[in-house]
Design a protein around this motif. Structure first.
Motif, short mmCIF file in Angstrom:
data_model
loop_
_atom_site.label_atom_id
_atom_site.label_comp_id
_atom_site.label_asym_id
_atom_site.label_seq_id
_atom_site.Cartn_x
_atom_site.Cartn_y
_atom_site.Cartn_z
N VAL A 75 -4.66 93.00 29.97
CA VAL A 75 -3.76 93.16 31.10
C VAL A 75 -4.26 92.25 32.22
CG1 VAL A 75 -3.19 94.89 32.52
CG2 VAL A 75 -3.26 95.48 30.28
N ARG A 76 -5.49 92.33 32.44
CA ARG A 76 -5.96 91.49 33.65
C ARG A 76 -5.54 90.00 33.74
NH1 ARG A 76 -11.30 93.37 34.13
NH2 ARG A 76 -10.55 94.78 35.90
N ALA A 77 -5.40 89.32 32.52
CA ALA A 77 -5.12 87.97 32.30
C ALA A 77 -3.67 87.63 33.02
CB ALA A 77 -5.22 87.57 31.10
N THR A 78 -2.94 88.64 32.93
CA THR A 78 -1.61 88.58 33.44
C THR A 78 -1.61 88.29 34.93
OG1 THR A 78 -1.17 91.02 34.02
CG2 THR A 78 -0.81 90.14 31.66
N GLY A 79 -2.51 88.44 35.50
CA GLY A 79 -2.61 88.34 37.02
C GLY A 79 -1.80 89.27 37.76
N ILE A 80 -1.98 90.57 37.24
CA ILE A 80 -0.93 91.54 37.94
C ILE A 80 -1.82 92.09 39.14
CG2 ILE A 80 -2.20 93.23 36.32
CD1 ILE A 80 0.52 94.86 36.29
N VAL A 188 3.82 97.38 37.06
CA VAL A 188 3.93 97.73 35.51
C VAL A 188 3.65 96.55 34.74
CG1 VAL A 188 6.13 98.34 33.89
CG2 VAL A 188 5.72 99.10 36.46
N PHE A 189 2.91 97.09 33.56
CA PHE A 189 2.62 96.02 32.81
C PHE A 189 2.72 96.59 31.17
CE2 PHE A 189 -0.86 98.89 32.98
CZ PHE A 189 -1.64 99.17 31.91
N GLN A 190 3.14 95.61 30.35
CA GLN A 190 3.28 96.03 28.83
C GLN A 190 2.05 96.28 28.17
OE1 GLN A 190 6.51 96.25 27.48
NE2 GLN A 190 7.25 96.10 29.67
N LEU A 191 1.90 97.51 27.29
CA LEU A 191 0.72 97.62 26.70
C LEU A 191 0.35 96.65 25.51
CD1 LEU A 191 1.32 101.48 26.10
CD2 LEU A 191 -0.53 100.50 27.52
N PRO A 192 -0.79 96.06 25.52
CA PRO A 192 -1.09 95.01 24.42
C PRO A 192 -0.78 95.44 23.05
CG PRO A 192 -2.69 95.18 26.31
CD PRO A 192 -1.77 96.47 26.42
N SER A 227 4.58 101.84 60.47
CA SER A 227 5.45 100.91 60.50
C SER A 227 6.00 100.36 59.03
CB SER A 227 4.84 99.58 61.16
OG SER A 227 4.00 98.95 60.19
N GLY A 228 5.26 100.85 57.99
CA GLY A 228 5.87 100.74 56.87
C GLY A 228 5.10 99.52 56.08
N LYS A 229 3.89 99.37 56.38
CA LYS A 229 3.11 98.04 55.94
C LYS A 229 1.85 98.56 55.46
CE LYS A 229 0.59 95.20 58.75
NZ LYS A 229 0.47 94.47 59.79
N ILE A 230 1.61 97.98 54.31
CA ILE A 230 0.51 98.27 53.46
C ILE A 230 -0.98 97.90 54.31
CG2 ILE A 230 -0.67 98.10 51.15
CD1 ILE A 230 1.85 97.39 49.86
N THR A 231 -1.54 98.84 54.30
CA THR A 231 -3.00 98.62 55.06
C THR A 231 -4.42 98.67 54.32
OG1 THR A 231 -3.33 100.82 55.82
CG2 THR A 231 -2.07 99.20 57.28
N TYR A 232 -3.96 99.14 52.90
CA TYR A 232 -5.16 99.18 51.99
C TYR A 232 -4.32 99.22 50.74
CZ TYR A 232 -8.79 101.70 49.10
OH TYR A 232 -9.58 101.93 48.22
N ALA A 233 -5.33 98.53 49.72
CA ALA A 233 -4.52 98.47 48.26
C ALA A 233 -5.75 98.38 47.32
CB ALA A 233 -3.93 97.24 48.05
N PHE A 234 -5.86 99.54 46.42
CA PHE A 234 -6.64 99.41 45.17
C PHE A 234 -5.88 99.02 44.06
CE2 PHE A 234 -9.04 101.09 41.74
CZ PHE A 234 -10.20 100.65 41.88
N LEU A 235 -6.29 98.06 43.31
CA LEU A 235 -5.66 97.52 42.22
C LEU A 235 -6.67 97.06 40.96
CD1 LEU A 235 -2.96 95.25 44.12
CD2 LEU A 235 -2.53 97.49 42.94
N ASP A 236 -6.64 97.44 39.90
CA ASP A 236 -7.65 97.37 38.99
C ASP A 236 -7.02 97.21 37.76
OD1 ASP A 236 -10.02 96.97 37.36
OD2 ASP A 236 -11.13 97.17 38.98
N ALA A 237 -7.18 96.31 36.64
CA ALA A 237 -6.53 96.51 35.53
C ALA A 237 -7.36 97.38 34.58
CB ALA A 237 -6.58 95.12 34.80
N ASP A 238 -8.51 97.78 35.09
CA ASP A 238 -9.64 98.56 34.09
C ASP A 238 -9.12 100.12 34.66
OD1 ASP A 238 -11.31 100.20 32.84
OD2 ASP A 238 -13.15 98.88 33.67
N TYR A 239 -8.54 100.72 33.58
CA TYR A 239 -7.97 102.18 33.78
C TYR A 239 -9.15 103.20 34.08
CZ TYR A 239 -9.38 102.53 28.93
OH TYR A 239 -10.01 102.56 27.73
N LYS A 240 -10.05 102.80 33.94
CA LYS A 240 -11.41 103.61 34.13
C LYS A 240 -12.02 103.26 35.60
CE LYS A 240 -14.06 101.77 31.16
NZ LYS A 240 -13.06 100.65 30.66
N LYS A 241 -11.30 102.49 36.30
CA LYS A 241 -11.64 102.35 37.82
C LYS A 241 -10.79 102.94 38.61
CE LYS A 241 -15.34 99.44 36.60
NZ LYS A 241 -15.33 97.88 36.88
#
Length: 258
Positions: A75-80, A188-192, A227-241
C-alpha cells in the motif's frame, strides 16, 4: 501576658489554624484534586496501539504476520501517503448522514470553526476501536480547543451504530457510502491480493460495507479551518498507526487562531 509575648502567641495561634486547615483538607476527599495525577494519566494512543500490536504478534502465526506486513509495504509503495490531500489543500465538501438519520454538510460545520475529519475502517478493526475510544476520551479537550469531531466510515450505518455501542461512544459516525468522500481525498486503496481472503472471509468486509469492493480508506485524520483549508494531515499506510489526540488538539488550537 505582656506586650513582648503577644506576637509569639499570635504566631502559635496561626500555626495551629494552619495545621487544622491542612488536616481538614486531607480528611475531606472532596477537597482533593479530582483529575488524574501525572502517574494516572491515560496512556498515549500510540502506546495502546503498540500494546495491541504486540499482543497480536504473539497470537498470529509468523506467516500471517508477514503477509500483513507485506500488505502495508504494498500500500505504501502506491504513493498514496503523498498523493492524498495534504496540508494547504482545500477540503472536499459533502453532505452525509449518520446512523441517527441526521444529515450534515461538512462546510456548514467548518464555517463555524475548525473541524477534525477522521476516517475509521470499520468496527471489525481493533485499532480503529482503540482510536475511537481515545478520541471519545479526548472530546472535552478537543471541543474546548474550538473544534468539532467528524468521523467518517465506509461501514453501513447499522454497523457503525453497533461499533458505537460496543465501544460506549457518543460519536455518531457519518456513512461514507462506497468510500465516495475518501476517494475525493485520495485516501482509497485496493487491498493487496494476498490479504483479500482474510478481509473477505474472516473479517466479513462485504457484510460491513454492503458491497463486494475489496478496498479501504487510509485511517486519515485532518484538521480543517474556517476557510475550508487543511491545516493538519495524518496519513500512514500502516493501519496500526493513528493520529495522536494531543497532536490533533494542538493543531486545532492553531487553526482556531486563524
Amino acid at each position: 501576658m505582656n506586650a513582648n509575648t503577644i506576637p509569639f502567641a499570635i504566631t502559635i495561634l496561626a500555626l495551629g489554624l494552619s495545621v487544622n486547615i491542612v488536616f481538614a483538607q486531607n480528611a475531606n476527599p472532596q477537597s482533593k484534586q479530582t483529575g488524574p495525577t501525572q502517574s494516572e494519566e491515560i496512556p498515549m494512543l500510540s502506546e495502546r496501539l503498540e500494546a495491541k500490536a504486540a499482543a497480536s504478534a504473539t497470537r498470529l502465526p509468523e506467516d500471517v504476520r508477514q503477509t500483513y506486513a507485506r500488505g502495508i509495504v504494498t500500500v505504501r509503495a502506491t504513493g498514496i501517503e503523498k498523493s492524498a490531500k495534504q496540508v494547504g489543500d482545500g477540503a472536499i465538501d459533502a453532505q452525509l448522514s449518520g446512523w441517527d438519520g441526521k444529515s450534515i454538510k461538512l462546510s456548514d460545520l467548518w464555517q463555524d470553526g475548525p473541524i477534525v475529519l477522521m476516517w475509521y475502517r470499520g468496527g471489525w478493526c481493533p485499532y480503529c476501536n482503540i482510536q475511537l475510544r481515545a478520541m471519545q476520551q479526548s472530546m472535552d479537550k478537543l471541543e474546548n480547543a474550538g473544534a468539532k469531531l467528524v468521523v467518517l466510515t465506509p461501514e453501513l450505518p447499522e454497523k457503525a451504530k453497533e461499533t458505537a455501542e460496543a465501544n460506549d461512544l457518543d460519536i455518531v459516525a457519518l456513512h461514507d457510502k462506497g468510500n465516495a468522500v475518501a476517494r475525493k481525498y485520495g485516501l482509497v486503496f485496493q487491498l493487496p491480493k494476498a490479504i483479500v481472503p482474510a478481509y473477505r472471509d474472516k473479517l466479513k468486509l462485504p457484510q460491513y460495507n454492503g458491497n463486494d469492493a475489496m478496498e479501504l480508506p487510509l485511517s486519515a485524520t485532518y484538521v480543517i479551518d474556517k476557510s475550508g483549508k487543511i491545516t493538519y494531515a495524518f496519513l500512514d499506510a500502516d493501519y496500526k498507526k493513528r493520529a495522536e489526540p494531543v497532536d490533533v488538539i494542538e493543531a486545532v488550537k492553531k487553526a482556531a487562531q486563524k
